[in-house]
Structure formats: C-alpha cells, structure tokens
Design a protein around this motif. Structure first.
Motif, mmCIF file in Angstrom:
data_model
loop_
_atom_site.group_PDB
_atom_site.id
_atom_site.type_symbol
_atom_site.label_atom_id
_atom_site.label_comp_id
_atom_site.label_asym_id
_atom_site.label_seq_id
_atom_site.Cartn_x
_atom_site.Cartn_y
_atom_site.Cartn_z
ATOM 1 N N ARG A 103 2.726 -3.828 14.067
ATOM 2 C CA ARG A 103 1.420 -4.472 14.464
ATOM 3 C C ARG A 103 0.524 -3.896 13.467
ATOM 4 N N ASP A 104 0.242 -2.449 13.404
ATOM 5 C CA ASP A 104 -0.895 -1.961 12.678
ATOM 6 C C ASP A 104 -0.643 -2.204 11.387
ATOM 7 N N VAL A 105 0.633 -2.051 10.557
ATOM 8 C CA VAL A 105 0.499 -2.337 9.290
ATOM 9 C C VAL A 105 0.392 -3.841 8.998
ATOM 10 N N MET A 106 0.677 -4.616 9.779
ATOM 11 C CA MET A 106 0.346 -6.154 9.544
ATOM 12 C C MET A 106 -1.141 -6.267 9.480
ATOM 13 N N ARG A 107 -1.846 -5.520 10.657
ATOM 14 C CA ARG A 107 -3.321 -5.796 11.004
ATOM 15 C C ARG A 107 -4.038 -4.880 9.854
ATOM 16 N N ASP A 108 -3.675 -3.794 9.657
ATOM 17 C CA ASP A 108 -4.660 -2.724 8.849
ATOM 18 C C ASP A 108 -4.156 -2.508 7.431
ATOM 19 N N GLY A 109 -2.998 -2.861 7.224
ATOM 20 C CA GLY A 109 -2.619 -2.389 5.960
ATOM 21 C C GLY A 109 -1.586 -1.178 5.993
ATOM 22 N N PRO A 110 -0.829 -0.778 4.703
ATOM 23 C CA PRO A 110 -0.032 0.330 4.844
ATOM 24 C C PRO A 110 -0.604 1.626 4.419
ATOM 25 N N GLY A 111 -1.940 1.753 4.105
ATOM 26 C CA GLY A 111 -2.405 3.024 3.918
ATOM 27 C C GLY A 111 -1.978 3.113 2.301
ATOM 28 N N ASP A 112 -2.086 4.408 2.263
ATOM 29 C CA ASP A 112 -2.006 4.944 0.639
ATOM 30 C C ASP A 112 -1.040 5.994 0.504
ATOM 31 N N ALA A 113 -0.251 5.402 -0.423
ATOM 32 C CA ALA A 113 0.941 6.408 -0.687
ATOM 33 C C ALA A 113 1.290 6.693 -2.460
ATOM 34 N N PRO A 114 0.482 7.633 -2.847
ATOM 35 C CA PRO A 114 0.390 7.634 -4.306
ATOM 36 C C PRO A 114 1.675 7.173 -4.969
ATOM 37 N N GLY A 115 1.606 6.320 -6.024
ATOM 38 C CA GLY A 115 2.897 6.031 -6.869
ATOM 39 C C GLY A 115 3.574 4.932 -6.356
ATOM 40 N N ALA A 116 3.577 4.442 -5.163
ATOM 41 C CA ALA A 116 4.301 3.650 -4.429
ATOM 42 C C ALA A 116 3.612 2.235 -4.556
ATOM 43 N N THR A 117 4.379 1.168 -4.701
ATOM 44 C CA THR A 117 4.154 -0.210 -4.693
ATOM 45 C C THR A 117 3.614 -0.490 -3.324
ATOM 46 N N GLU A 118 2.778 -1.724 -3.133
ATOM 47 C CA GLU A 118 2.328 -2.020 -1.852
ATOM 48 C C GLU A 118 3.627 -2.320 -0.799
ATOM 49 N N GLU A 119 4.766 -2.827 -1.485
ATOM 50 C CA GLU A 119 5.948 -3.050 -0.499
ATOM 51 C C GLU A 119 6.587 -1.831 -0.141
ATOM 52 N N GLU A 120 6.633 -0.863 -1.173
ATOM 53 C CA GLU A 120 7.281 0.620 -0.657
ATOM 54 C C GLU A 120 6.269 1.284 0.285
ATOM 55 N N LYS A 121 4.995 1.066 0.290
ATOM 56 C CA LYS A 121 4.285 1.544 1.330
ATOM 57 C C LYS A 121 4.221 1.072 2.686
#
Length: 142
Positions: A103-121
């Motif tokens: 729910r949180d990732v759908m609502r707020d996004g995956p956050g920031d993981a350097p070097g990763a694509t949004e899909e990987e995040k």
C-alpha cells in the motif's frame, strides 16, 4: 457370547478407523484451503507490485490507473483478512506487514535507491516484507 463381543469390538474398531480417517481428510482439506488463500494473497500482492511499477517506472497515470490501484489494494486487504481468519497470528502479522508495504509503495512511491531503476526500487522496497511473509507461511505449512 464371544460372537456378540466380536461384533461389538469389530464395530468399535471400524467406527474408530472411520473417525480418524475423517479427521485426516478434514485436516488435509483445511491445509489445501490455507494454501489456496496464501496463493491468492501472493497473487494480489504481485498484481499490486505491477500496478506500482506501471506508475513509477512506466509513468502510467490518470483515472484508469487510479481505479485499478484502488481495486488491487482492496484485493490485497481482503486476501490478508482471509489469512487472518484461517492462519496463525504469525502469518497474519507477516501478511499485514507486506500489505502495508505494498500500500505504501503504491501510495508514496518506492523511495530512493541510488543506481536502481524505478522498477527495481519498487521490488527492493517490498522485498524484505515479502521474504518474511514467505518464510512464515512456509513454516506454517510444515
């Protein structure tokens, strides 16, 4: 006299055997039902992950995406509540944690993981909760 005793003893043994066979069959049916509901929950979570990836990686937006995201989150929560009724408290806790992460990732996004694509995040954001759930579910089924 021995004949009557033999009949009574034979009937008692037969009844006991049927009783235990019924219990084993009932237990197997409950286990099969739990497995199906665990799979249903995982399917709903997987669909929610895809919806999050569509939004954050492929930039899908608008009313159709919003409707789909609400539907899939509803499916996740209904499946989680079913596990609450059918499985151990540990399974329920792990399912709830995973449902909240999704729910949180759908609502707020995956956050920031350097070097990763949004899909990987998205996957990284959910990974630990998914693994915890799978481990608890496996132990529950043993």
């Amino acid at each position: 006299m021995w004949t009557i005793l033999g009949v009574v003893l034979g009937g008692l043994i037969s009844f006991t055997g049927q009783f235990w066979q019924g219990r084993v069959t009932e237990r197997d049916l409950r286990r099969t039902q739990r497995i199906q509901h665990l799979i249903d929950f995982l399917s709903a979570v997987q669909e929610a992950e895809r919806v999050a990836v569509e939004h954050y990686h492929h930039h899908v937006t608008g009313e159709p995406w919003l409707v789909r995201s609400k539907q899939v989150i509803d499916r996740v929560w209904v499946a989680q509540k079913t596990l609450h009724m059918l499985c151990s408290p540990k399974v329920n806790e792990a399912a709830r944690a995973l449902a909240f992460k999704v729910r949180d990732v759908m609502r707020d996004g995956p956050g920031d993981a350097p070097g990763a694509t949004e899909e990987e995040k998205v996957w990284e954001y959910i990974r630990a909760s998914r693994k915890d759930f799978l481990d608890v579910a496996r132990d529950h089924l043993k």
